[in-house]
Enzyme design. Structure first.
Site, mmCIF file in Angstrom:
data_model
loop_
_atom_site.group_PDB
_atom_site.id
_atom_site.type_symbol
_atom_site.label_atom_id
_atom_site.label_comp_id
_atom_site.label_asym_id
_atom_site.label_seq_id
_atom_site.Cartn_x
_atom_site.Cartn_y
_atom_site.Cartn_z
ATOM 1 N N CYS A 228 25.395 2.125 -12.138
ATOM 2 C CA CYS A 228 24.978 0.610 -11.158
ATOM 3 C C CYS A 228 25.224 0.542 -10.262
ATOM 4 C CB CYS A 228 24.646 -0.714 -11.938
ATOM 5 S SG CYS A 228 24.770 -1.990 -11.776
ATOM 6 N N LYS B 66 -8.829 -6.211 17.318
ATOM 7 C CA LYS B 66 -9.225 -4.856 16.726
ATOM 8 C C LYS B 66 -8.865 -5.105 15.581
ATOM 9 C CE LYS B 66 -8.690 0.575 17.221
ATOM 10 N NZ LYS B 66 -7.965 0.774 16.437
ATOM 11 N N CYS C 252 18.763 -0.708 -13.727
ATOM 12 C CA CYS C 252 20.384 -1.139 -14.702
ATOM 13 C C CYS C 252 20.163 -1.376 -15.803
ATOM 14 C CB CYS C 252 21.665 -2.095 -13.670
ATOM 15 S SG CYS C 252 23.050 -2.514 -14.580
ATOM 16 N N ASP D 289 -14.279 -26.826 -8.003
ATOM 17 C CA ASP D 289 -13.789 -25.557 -9.199
ATOM 18 C C ASP D 289 -14.166 -25.220 -10.335
ATOM 19 O OD1 ASP D 289 -12.299 -25.286 -6.270
ATOM 20 O OD2 ASP D 289 -10.670 -25.020 -7.680
ATOM 21 N N LYS E 88 -15.367 -5.207 24.425
ATOM 22 C CA LYS E 88 -16.988 -4.506 24.620
ATOM 23 C C LYS E 88 -17.870 -5.508 25.364
ATOM 24 C CE LYS E 88 -16.914 -4.508 19.534
ATOM 25 N NZ LYS E 88 -17.044 -4.851 18.497
ATOM 26 N N LYS F 64 -4.383 -1.996 23.301
ATOM 27 C CA LYS F 64 -3.502 -1.807 22.203
ATOM 28 C C LYS F 64 -3.083 -2.507 22.710
ATOM 29 C CE LYS F 64 -3.817 2.005 19.966
ATOM 30 N NZ LYS F 64 -4.147 1.497 18.366
ATOM 31 N N SER G 239 -13.909 6.440 17.472
ATOM 32 C CA SER G 239 -12.920 6.226 18.092
ATOM 33 C C SER G 239 -12.750 5.705 19.145
ATOM 34 C CB SER G 239 -11.814 7.889 17.882
ATOM 35 O OG SER G 239 -11.294 8.528 17.307
ATOM 36 N N GLU H 248 -12.780 -9.154 20.823
ATOM 37 C CA GLU H 248 -12.606 -8.848 19.420
ATOM 38 C C GLU H 248 -11.507 -8.332 18.645
ATOM 39 O OE1 GLU H 248 -15.855 -6.726 17.627
ATOM 40 O OE2 GLU H 248 -17.468 -7.891 19.123
ATOM 41 N N CYS I 54 27.618 -2.968 -11.119
ATOM 42 C CA CYS I 54 28.218 -2.846 -12.438
ATOM 43 C C CYS I 54 28.523 -1.387 -12.869
ATOM 44 C CB CYS I 54 28.227 -3.474 -13.884
ATOM 45 S SG CYS I 54 26.531 -2.141 -14.257
ATOM 46 N N ASP J 291 -6.017 -3.930 12.024
ATOM 47 C CA ASP J 291 -5.955 -3.078 11.361
ATOM 48 C C ASP J 291 -5.920 -2.977 9.520
ATOM 49 O OD1 ASP J 291 -4.176 -0.541 10.946
ATOM 50 O OD2 ASP J 291 -2.819 -1.761 11.111
ATOM 51 N N TYR K 19 -18.727 -6.454 12.186
ATOM 52 C CA TYR K 19 -18.447 -6.516 13.709
ATOM 53 C C TYR K 19 -19.480 -5.953 13.951
ATOM 54 C CZ TYR K 19 -15.635 -2.387 13.233
ATOM 55 O OH TYR K 19 -15.124 -1.625 12.871
ATOM 56 N N GLU L 43 -14.750 -4.243 8.967
ATOM 57 C CA GLU L 43 -13.190 -4.261 7.932
ATOM 58 C C GLU L 43 -12.684 -4.923 7.435
ATOM 59 O OE1 GLU L 43 -12.220 -1.872 10.291
ATOM 60 O OE2 GLU L 43 -9.807 -1.321 10.127
ATOM 61 N N CYS M 289 25.295 -7.302 -16.086
ATOM 62 C CA CYS M 289 25.506 -6.783 -15.360
ATOM 63 C C CYS M 289 25.957 -8.284 -14.798
ATOM 64 C CB CYS M 289 24.266 -5.950 -14.375
ATOM 65 S SG CYS M 289 24.917 -5.213 -12.968
HETATM 66 S S1 IVH Z 1 -16.115 -1.489 17.623
HETATM 67 C C1 IVH Z 1 -18.895 0.984 20.141
HETATM 68 N N1 IVH Z 1 -14.320 -3.244 16.618
HETATM 69 O O1 IVH Z 1 -11.330 0.486 15.373
HETATM 70 C C2 IVH Z 1 -17.841 -0.447 19.276
HETATM 71 N N2 IVH Z 1 -14.190 -1.754 16.071
HETATM 72 O O2 IVH Z 1 -13.423 1.942 16.448
HETATM 73 C C3 IVH Z 1 -17.072 0.608 18.437
HETATM 74 N N3 IVH Z 1 -12.336 -1.419 14.030
HETATM 75 O O3 IVH Z 1 -12.379 2.821 12.587
HETATM 76 C C4 IVH Z 1 -16.152 0.480 17.449
HETATM 77 N N4 IVH Z 1 -11.672 -3.228 14.392
HETATM 78 O O4 IVH Z 1 -13.812 0.485 12.449
HETATM 79 C C5 IVH Z 1 -15.060 -1.767 16.407
HETATM 80 N N5 IVH Z 1 -13.349 -5.128 15.877
HETATM 81 C C6 IVH Z 1 -13.773 -4.261 15.999
HETATM 82 C C7 IVH Z 1 -12.522 -3.278 15.717
HETATM 83 C C8 IVH Z 1 -12.954 -2.440 15.067
HETATM 84 C C9 IVH Z 1 -11.443 -2.470 13.778
HETATM 85 C C10 IVH Z 1 -11.495 0.038 13.692
HETATM 86 C C11 IVH Z 1 -13.290 1.037 13.764
HETATM 87 C C12 IVH Z 1 -12.229 1.521 13.824
HETATM 88 C C13 IVH Z 1 -11.538 1.686 15.212
HETATM 89 C C14 IVH Z 1 -12.270 2.489 15.997
#
Ligand code: IVH
Length: 684
Positions: A423, A117, A441, A33, A305, A329, A82, A115, A426, A119, A235, A179, A446
């Site tokens: 409060c 997904k 407070c 570092d 995918k 999901k 989506s 992969e 107290c 959040d 990704y 992401e 207190c």
């Molecule tokens: S790929 C053809 N991979 O989920 C595939 N999307 O896509 C298109 N998201 O807001 C999507 N992790 O950004 C893909 N490993 C991942 C993901 C991912 C999160 C999000 C993406 C989008 C939503 C739907």
């Protein structure tokens, strides 16, 4: 300007970017570092002398530039679509059957990649000649916002690709999607930091990592973003003006080679006979569901995918959703229930915190009957009322929180949540300081605050046997008026407390006496000065090696210390200005608590644990703090939770499950206490 400076600056930029990548993305630094800091200092000095040397990919720009007025709109090169959802094995197979029908009969069997997904927040990153030139939010999927200045502060985002000069040369124009999120470990640390900082403007910790990441990315002041531990996973390649990989698997490998971080949890399923292959994919998805709470980030599911990108493209888009991928999901970790009442509690600094009392509801196997309401701004913003049906979410190990009301379920019997005027502990009036979100407070005496102060003090100084219950007893019986009084407790007075017999009293007195050995910076942190947690206290103790020196310092002198802001400096002054606090310091001095730093140098060759990071779970034969200090004195580090950076998990008696499970998931090696001492070659 001299040629030498130009070349030196370019060289420094390249080296710093590379070492940043080794440290943050690969988790495998090549230099210390201190060496890294020296390179940055040198570049800063050069840039200060010749501001024209500053380039957008300069690592010095990661600290965040000037605040913006707003964000410019950016059209995405390709819409962000989506995904179709599948929530069961059957739905996954149904997706497969649907797309199989659209492919030619003689099409070769398909391979899949699964992969996480993530959040987090989707971002689109534009690179020209290997330099990050633009970074945008998702927006409505067609048009996003230019948040380049904020994205530059994300340490795992390469400002220049390839991050490793030996990596592949990208096409002149490359757009990558990924992401941005906050890893759970970093999220815990961020919240802990905010709690330590004592919420100067009533900012209570973030409800969840996604909110924290979203708020940080859309900051108008990039300097604030720079303080947030944001992380990027990339990704996909959106567009490029040159050749790029033809499969998703190769795309991920290619992105990794360019310097983008990838999660460990990516699974590839080689082409094979249709349904059987899909069964293996579904098996994997189910395993991941079972493991979801051990992931180092939040994910709301998986994305399955088709590996071949030409096949994905050929399958096309229907209803704004590509057919070539599907979101599997995770079952929701949320439920709706009713807010029966709201409870207010008082924190160490006097902040009043609201908690919703709920009609008990099971969420992912746990009965939830209380949930965080965050703060009064949050309640007002979401218009949460008593009697409301509300959505409660629980994510990982994060405390459940009320996400918002189900407005349609209102029947008129609901009523607003009002901040208390007095409060709850107290009964003194509550105040909302100008410009702050929180209600406080303001009664320094207190009892609720005193209980919190005591438990904080004993927690920071690692005084065992003094939890909240005992703290309440001590306060109720007027045995202590401030934490320093702990050192003057007598056995006789302890024996008057319910549940205290001989042994318990002796143990507690011994633990308190032992705590006199804690180093000065710990004592400083234990005082509970707003903004002065353990980390800040360490920095302060370096600059002001005695408490008296700090007490006499001016706000300017304190704020001049790197890492200390003017608000904390002012809080320190205010704290020492109180007579009660001054009196407490004198009592601590009388008790023989360390109010000055002791420096002891350990030679480099006496540091057998250098570069190793340990996490401790369970009870060891000596106090955890002592083991921690011992490890640190030998050059090692001790972290609070298991991550990829953890070298070993040290297991004591009655270990906690979560650290152990994380270590198993990450294949972290385990050590017993004895093995730790053997590894160091010395016994403490
Ligand atoms: S790929 C053809 N991979 O989920 C595939 N999307 O896509 C298109 N998201 O807001 C999507 N992790 O950004 C893909 N490993 C991942 C993901 C991912 C999160 C999000 C993406 C989008 C939503 C739907």
């Amino acid at each position: 300007m001299d040629q030498e400076s130009v070349l030196r600056a370019a060289k420094l930029r390249e080296e710093i970017n590379y070492h940043n990548y080794r440290y943050h993305t690969l988790d495998s630094p090549l230099i210390s570092d201190a060496q890294f800091d020296a390179l940055v200092d040198e570049l800063r000095a050069l840039e200060a002398e010749h501001p024209e040397l500053i380039t957008p990919d300069s690592p010095t720009q990661r600290v965040g530039g000037a605040p913006a007025e707003g964000f410019a709109k950016v059209e995405h090169p390709a819409p962000i679509l989506s995904l179709d959802k599948a929530s069961s094995r059957a739905e996954l197979l149904a997706w497969h059957t649907r797309i199989s029908k659209l492919l030619p009969e003689d099409a070769p069997p398909l391979s899949y990649i699964v992969e996480p997904k993530f959040d987090g927040l989707t971002v689109v990153l534009h690179y020209r000649q290997g330099q990050l030139v633009l970074g945008a939010t998702r927006g409505d999927g067609l048009v996003g916002e230019d948040i380049t200045a904020n994205l530059r502060t994300v340490k795992t985002l390469p400002l220049r690709i390839p991050a490793d000069p030996d990596g592949p040369q990208p096409p002149p124009y490359l757009v990558v999607r990924g992401e941005v999120l906050i890893l759970l470990e970093d999220f815990d640390a961020l919240n802990a930091r905010l709690i330590e900082a004592g919420a100067p403007t009533g900012v209570t910790p973030f409800a969840n990592p996604r909110n924290a990441a979203a708020g940080s990315l859309r900051q108008l002041d990039p300097a604030i973003t720079a303080q947030r531990p944001l992380h990027l996973y990339a990704y996909s390649i959106v567009t490029a003006d040159g050749s790029v990989p033809e499969t998703q698997r190769e795309t991920l490998d290619y992105l990794r080679a360019l310097g983008f971080a990838q999660p460990d949890e990516i699974a590839f399923f080689e082409d094979g006979a249709g349904d059987r292959r899909l069964d293996a994919v579904a098996d994997y998805c189910e395993q991941m569901i079972a493991r979801r709470n051990t992931l180092p980030y939040e994910a709301d599911g998986l994305v399955v995918k088709i590996d071949d990108l030409a096949t994905q493209a050929a399958l096309g888009v229907v209803g704004g959703r590509p057919r070539g991928a599907v979101a599997y999901k995770f079952p929701a970790q949320e439920a709706t229930t009713t807010v029966v009442d709201v409870e207010f509690s008082v924190g160490r600094t006097g902040v009043i915190t609201p908690t919703a009392l709920l009609e008990p509801v099971p969420i992912a196997g746990v009965t939830v009957s209380r949930a965080s309401l965050h703060n009064f701004d949050f309640i007002a913003e979401r218009d949460i009322r008593i009697g409301d049906r509300v959505l409660v979410k629980r994510a990982g190990d994060v405390i459940p929180y009320v996400a918002g009301p189900v407005v349609d379920a209102r029947d008129g019997s609901q009523h607003p949540i009002e901040p208390p005027s007095t409060c709850p502990a107290c009964g003194d009036p509550v105040a909302q300081p100008e410009g702050e979100i929180a209600y406080y407070c303001i009664n320094a005496a207190c009892p609720a605050q005193l209980v919190q102060k005591l438990t904080y003090f004993t927690h920071v100084l690692d005084i065992e046997g003094l939890g909240e219950r005992t703290a309440v007893q001590l306060v109720e019986q007027h045995l202590v008026e401030d934490p320093a009084d702990l050192y003057f407790l007598t056995k006789d007075s302890l024996l008057t407390l319910e549940g205290f017999a001989d042994k318990k009293a002796d143990n507690l007195l011994a633990a308190i006496a032992q705590a006199k050995d804690r180093p000065f910076d710990r004592v400083l942190a234990a005082l509970g000065i707003r903004g002065v947690g353990t980390t800040v206290a360490q920095v302060l103790a370096e600059a002001f090696p005695t408490l008296d020196a700090l007490a006499e310092a001016s706000a300017e002198a304190i704020a001049a210390v790197e890492g200390i802001g003017p608000i904390t400096a002012q809080n320190i002054l205010t704290w020492f200005a109180h007579v009660h606090n001054r009196a407490m310091v004198e009592k601590l001095r009388q008790a023989g608590v360390k109010l000055a730093a002791e420096r002891q140098a350990v030679a480099a060759d006496e540091q057998p644990l250098v570069d190793l990071t340990f996490v401790i779970t369970g009870t060891l034969s000596r106090p955890r703090d002592a083991v921690k200090a011992w490890i640190e004195s030998l050059g090692g580090k001790v972290a609070g939770s298991v991550s990829q950076k953890t070298s070993y998990l040290v297991i004591g008696a009655d270990p906690g499950g979560s650290k152990y499970n994380r270590a198993q998931a990450l294949d972290t090696p385990l050590l017993t206490e004895e093995q730790l001492y053997a590894l160091a070659g010395i016994h403490p």
